[in-house]
Design an enzyme around this catalytic site. Structure first.
Site, PDB file in Angstrom:
ATOM      1  CG  HIS A   1      69.272  67.997  55.550  1.00  0.00           C
ATOM      2  ND1 HIS A   1      69.046  67.527  56.831  1.00  0.00           N
ATOM      3  CD2 HIS A   1      70.559  67.928  55.251  1.00  0.00           C
ATOM      4  CE1 HIS A   1      70.034  67.011  57.284  1.00  0.00           C
ATOM      5  NE2 HIS A   1      70.995  67.592  56.448  1.00  0.00           N
TER       6      HIS A   1
ATOM      7  CG  ASP B   1      65.529  67.137  56.278  1.00  0.00           C
ATOM      8  OD1 ASP B   1      66.006  66.214  55.371  1.00  0.00           O
ATOM      9  OD2 ASP B   1      66.214  67.546  57.111  1.00  0.00           O
TER      10      ASP B   1
ATOM     11  CB  CYS C   1      74.308  68.761  58.758  1.00  0.00           C
ATOM     12  SG  CYS C   1      74.369  67.299  57.821  1.00  0.00           S
TER      13      CYS C   1
END
Length: 219
Positions: free
Chosen positions: A188, A161, A115
């Protein structure tokens, strides 16, 4: 299992880090870079995972510049984004460098991030002394497309995502065509066991690919 240690960045900032010794023959070192939620139980588990694979591994607490021992629930994405917006890239990279220096005695050092950490590992490949980098779903990479990557980078992205459209992945590939890219049928955060988006097959394959990549470039 690892333990908490104290690091000192070049500007004098003192921060904590979770450090785990390599199990078995030491192959080198890996710096694990947190998501926007802090060095929580999941990030510590990732450190232990890389240590079990033979790498001295460490995760610096990058939120320590804001508040020590700060972790956020995965439901508080707005809070996590607010935190990283308060941090300066140059200072965060100093903290990463302190972690790199801490484990350099193991040999070559790689960095893997998730991330926000996926973006930071990408920046580390351009600006810090590492041998290789792995970036998982680094959503802020488009803000730094003009950097020149100095070392090999492997990118992992989820096809589902919503934060990183496939068109964005294609732009990153166009900017850095010599690097390695993998797509997974996942969302994600697919590597995180504590998130609803966790996808076990994708996480397993991505980790295996990352280990093979580090074996090639670190040892």
């Amino acid at each position: 299992m690892g333990s908490m240690v104290s690091l000192k960045a070049a500007d004098g900032h003192v921060l904590d880090a979770y450090l785990a010794p390599a199990q078995g023959k030491e192959r080198g070192a890996v710096v694990v870079v947190q998501e926007i939620f802090g060095v929580n139980s999941h990030i510590k588990a990732v450190v232990d995972q890389y240590a079990a694979a033979g790498y001295r591994s460490i995760a610096p607490a990058l939120f320590d510049r804001l508040q020590r021992n700060l972790t956020l629930p995965y439901t508080d994405m707005a809070g996590g984004i607010a935190c990283i917006q308060k941090l300066k890239d140059d200072e965060t990279l100093l903290d990463l460098k302190a972690a790199i220096d801490q484990v350099r005695g193991a040999g070559k050092v790689g960095v893997v991030g998730y991330c926000w950490g996926g973006t930071l590992s990408y920046l580390a490949a351009a600006r810090l002394d590492v041998a290789a980098a792995v970036s998982y779903y680094g959503g802020f990479i488009p803000n730094y497309m003009d950097v020149k990557l100095r070392v090999p980078v492997m990118f992992h992205f989820g096809e589902k995502d919503s934060h990183i459209p496939l068109a964005t992945v294609e732009k990153i590939k166009a900017a850095h065509p010599q690097q390695i890219y993998h797509l997974y049928p996942a969302e994600h955060g697919f590597n995180c066991t504590d998130r609803a988006s966790f996808d076990a097959p994708s996480a397993k394959l991505a980790f295996e690919r990352s280990i093979d990549f580090f074996k090639k470039h670190i040892g």
